[in-house]
Design an enzyme around this catalytic site. Structure first.
Site, short mmCIF file in Angstrom:
data_model
loop_
_atom_site.label_atom_id
_atom_site.label_comp_id
_atom_site.label_asym_id
_atom_site.label_seq_id
_atom_site.Cartn_x
_atom_site.Cartn_y
_atom_site.Cartn_z
N GLU A 1 -89.05 -15.63 13.19
CA GLU A 1 -89.60 -16.04 14.48
C GLU A 1 -90.24 -14.87 15.21
O GLU A 1 -91.13 -15.06 16.04
CB GLU A 1 -88.52 -16.67 15.37
CG GLU A 1 -88.31 -18.14 15.10
CD GLU A 1 -87.43 -18.85 16.13
OE1 GLU A 1 -86.91 -18.20 17.06
OE2 GLU A 1 -87.23 -20.06 15.98
N HIS B 1 -78.86 -15.90 -11.20
CA HIS B 1 -78.89 -16.94 -12.24
C HIS B 1 -79.81 -18.09 -11.87
O HIS B 1 -79.83 -19.12 -12.53
CB HIS B 1 -77.47 -17.44 -12.50
CG HIS B 1 -76.61 -16.36 -13.10
ND1 HIS B 1 -76.31 -16.28 -14.45
CD2 HIS B 1 -76.03 -15.28 -12.53
CE1 HIS B 1 -75.57 -15.21 -14.67
NE2 HIS B 1 -75.39 -14.58 -13.52
N LYS C 1 -92.22 -30.10 17.55
CA LYS C 1 -91.53 -30.83 18.63
C LYS C 1 -92.49 -31.81 19.29
O LYS C 1 -92.14 -32.97 19.52
CB LYS C 1 -91.02 -29.85 19.70
CG LYS C 1 -89.90 -28.97 19.25
CD LYS C 1 -89.38 -28.15 20.42
CE LYS C 1 -88.47 -27.04 19.95
NZ LYS C 1 -88.17 -26.06 20.99
O1 PA5 Z 1 -84.71 -18.03 19.06
C1 PA5 Z 1 -85.01 -19.01 19.71
O2 PA5 Z 1 -85.51 -18.90 20.83
C2 PA5 Z 1 -84.74 -20.41 19.19
O3 PA5 Z 1 -84.20 -20.39 17.92
C3 PA5 Z 1 -83.77 -21.13 20.10
O4 PA5 Z 1 -82.57 -20.43 20.15
C4 PA5 Z 1 -83.54 -22.54 19.62
O5 PA5 Z 1 -84.75 -23.22 19.54
C5 PA5 Z 1 -82.62 -23.28 20.57
O6 PA5 Z 1 -83.12 -23.25 21.86
P1 PA5 Z 1 -82.22 -23.57 23.10
O7 PA5 Z 1 -81.16 -22.55 23.15
O8 PA5 Z 1 -83.13 -23.53 24.27
O9 PA5 Z 1 -81.65 -24.96 22.87
#
Ligand code: PA5
Length: 444
Positions: free
Chosen positions: A285, A306, A420
């Site tokens: 990310e 493996h 989303k």
């Molecule tokens: O790193 C991030 O920002 C995401 O992985 C969020 O943690 C994830 O989408 C969950 O978001 P939230 O904590 O707002 O529910």
């Protein structure tokens, strides 16, 4: 030092000039990070978290963990991405991937709200029948669909089982200090709440209440975890030549610029499998944007040798590996002599299994290096809370510096929104009407 960068297997892939050539850029990236003058600079709270975390809240986390241990057979952790991976990774690394099956005086832990599978949720619900429950719902935005769905279901279960007042005593919310649906709900219902600081993004949040409450509830020492992270925070302000964290960030970028496209994080202990997942989110990310970035992948060896070993040894030469070498495993096992020796394994009699595992590690590094895959080795002292805290901070800071070296904002994730929006439109969420029509045409 709980962690040591071993570059000794890189000589065929790296020249002294490669390192000296990137040293100044790496120092600049680190300076930009510390001066808070770079992209995403409003999300740098994690950088000093090991020293300036909220001590009062930390004490409340420890008290809540003790209460959960006393009142619950099962803790349900609701969250997705950065709001669950770190906790699960730490618990499985520090305790065991078999944590739930171990004899212990802490609750079993199940993780929900990290997918939308009704089968998965029903299975966890059936595990919870006639067992005392506590719920920790974790969402920074407080609006993420997956955890919100799961929380609606578990909130009802707890209210049906314990009444509204009883449920209130068993629900713990970790969310924004002021905003969001979950915060509003927590305030309205009077749930005990913990704060995800504004300036700490999800994937950098394991050392906040996001990770700390479940980790403490599992019986791990979170003070030691923070102490390890603090030691790393202190160590990784050193200049480039003495800074393994900066050098690792530099090495990733050197190999990326030389054409490597995939970094595999490798461990020889299955207890590291969820740490692999946490690392994949952290780097994926943070760096995967603007059509750039090493693709973070992972493996547990020798298991995956493996299945993936053939590709790694002889497939397309796009791979680099980073091997987490745990110097002192949690446990050992010895092979006893067998008079018949039908399996031919007597040559290993009285041998530590950890030594067999080490020889596998050494042999594999040599083979993969020979096959054209650069191997960076991270030597981790042991499996203690201190070492894990150190390792977490190491990866977080390396990721930030690496992202700046790559020229991206390591602290946003605009691409995550696309799925989303499509999902909301296809589900008919109000406000997405036009998009729904357009998408449905494409699906036919
Ligand atoms: O790193 C991030 O920002 C995401 O992985 C969020 O943690 C994830 O989408 C969950 O978001 P939230 O904590 O707002 O529910």
């Amino acid at each position: 030092m709980a962690l040591k960068l071993n570059k000794s297997y890189l000589s065929a892939f790296l020249s002294a000039e490669d390192m000296s050539g990137i040293a100044a850029q790496t120092e600049t990236a680190a300076r930009v990070l510390h001066e808070k003058s770079g992209l995403g600079n409003d999300f740098l709270g994690w950088l000093t978290l090991p020293t300036d975390y909220d001590k009062d809240e930390f004490a409340r986390i420890q008290a809540a963990a003790e209460k959960i241990q006393k009142t619950a057979d099962v803790l349900i952790v609701i969250g997705i991405g950065g709001s669950y991976l770190g906790a699960r990774a730490a618990i499985e690394f520090l305790k065991s991937p078999f944590y739930n099956n171990m004899k212990k005086d802490t609750p079993d832990i199940y993780y929900v709200g990290n997918n939308i599978s009704p089968t998965y949720l029903n299975e966890v619900l059936s595990i919870c029948e006639s067992r005392d429950l506590a719920v920790n719902v974790i969402s920074k935005s407080g609006t993420t669909t997956e955890p919100a769905l799961a929380f609606r279901i578990f909130k009802k279960l707890l209210e049906d089982r314990y009444g509204k007042a009883g449920a209130k005593e068993r629900i713990y919310c970790t969310t924004d200090k002021a905003r969001g649906t979950l915060k509003n709900l927590a305030d309205a219902e009077g749930y005990e709440s913990f704060v995800i600081p504004d300036d700490v993004g999800g994937r950098f949040s394991v050392l906040t209440a996001v990770g700390l409450l479940p980790i403490a509830a599992a019986g791990c020492d979170i003070a030691k975890l923070m102490a390890g992270a603090k030691a790393a925070q202190d160590a990784y302000t050193a200049p480039f030549a003495d800074n393994d964290c900066y050098q690792y960030a530099a090495l990733r970028n050197i190999f990326y610029r030389k054409g490597k496209e995939v970094e595999m994080l490798v461990s020889y202990d299955p207890s590291f499998a969820m740490m692999n997942e946490w690392y994949k989110q952290l780097f994926g990310e943070s760096e995967g944007k603007d059509n750039k970035g090493l693709f973070p992948s992972s493996a547990i060896f020798s298991t995956d040798l493996h299945s993936m070993g053939q590709y790694i040894q002889e497939g397309k030469r796009i791979l680099m590996e980073t091997v987490v070498d745990i110097k002192k495993p949690k446990q050992d096992l010895f092979l006893e002599p067998d008079a018949e020796n039908a399996d031919g394994l007597n040559f290993l009699t009285n041998q530590n299994m950890s030594i067999v595992n080490r020889r596998a590690l050494e042999g594999t590094i040599l083979a993969h290096t020979e096959g054209g895959v650069p191997n960076i080795v991270l030597e981790l002292e042991d499996t203690s809370e201190e070492s894990l805290g150190w390792l977490i901070y190491f990866f977080e800071k390396a990721c930030a510096v690496s992202g700046y070296l790559l020229g991206v904002n390591p602290f946003n994730q605009p691409g995550v929104e696309s799925y989303k929006k499509n999902m909301f439109a296809l589900l008919g969420k109000p406000g997405y009407e036009d998009m729904k029509v357009a998408l449905e045409t494409k699906l036919q």
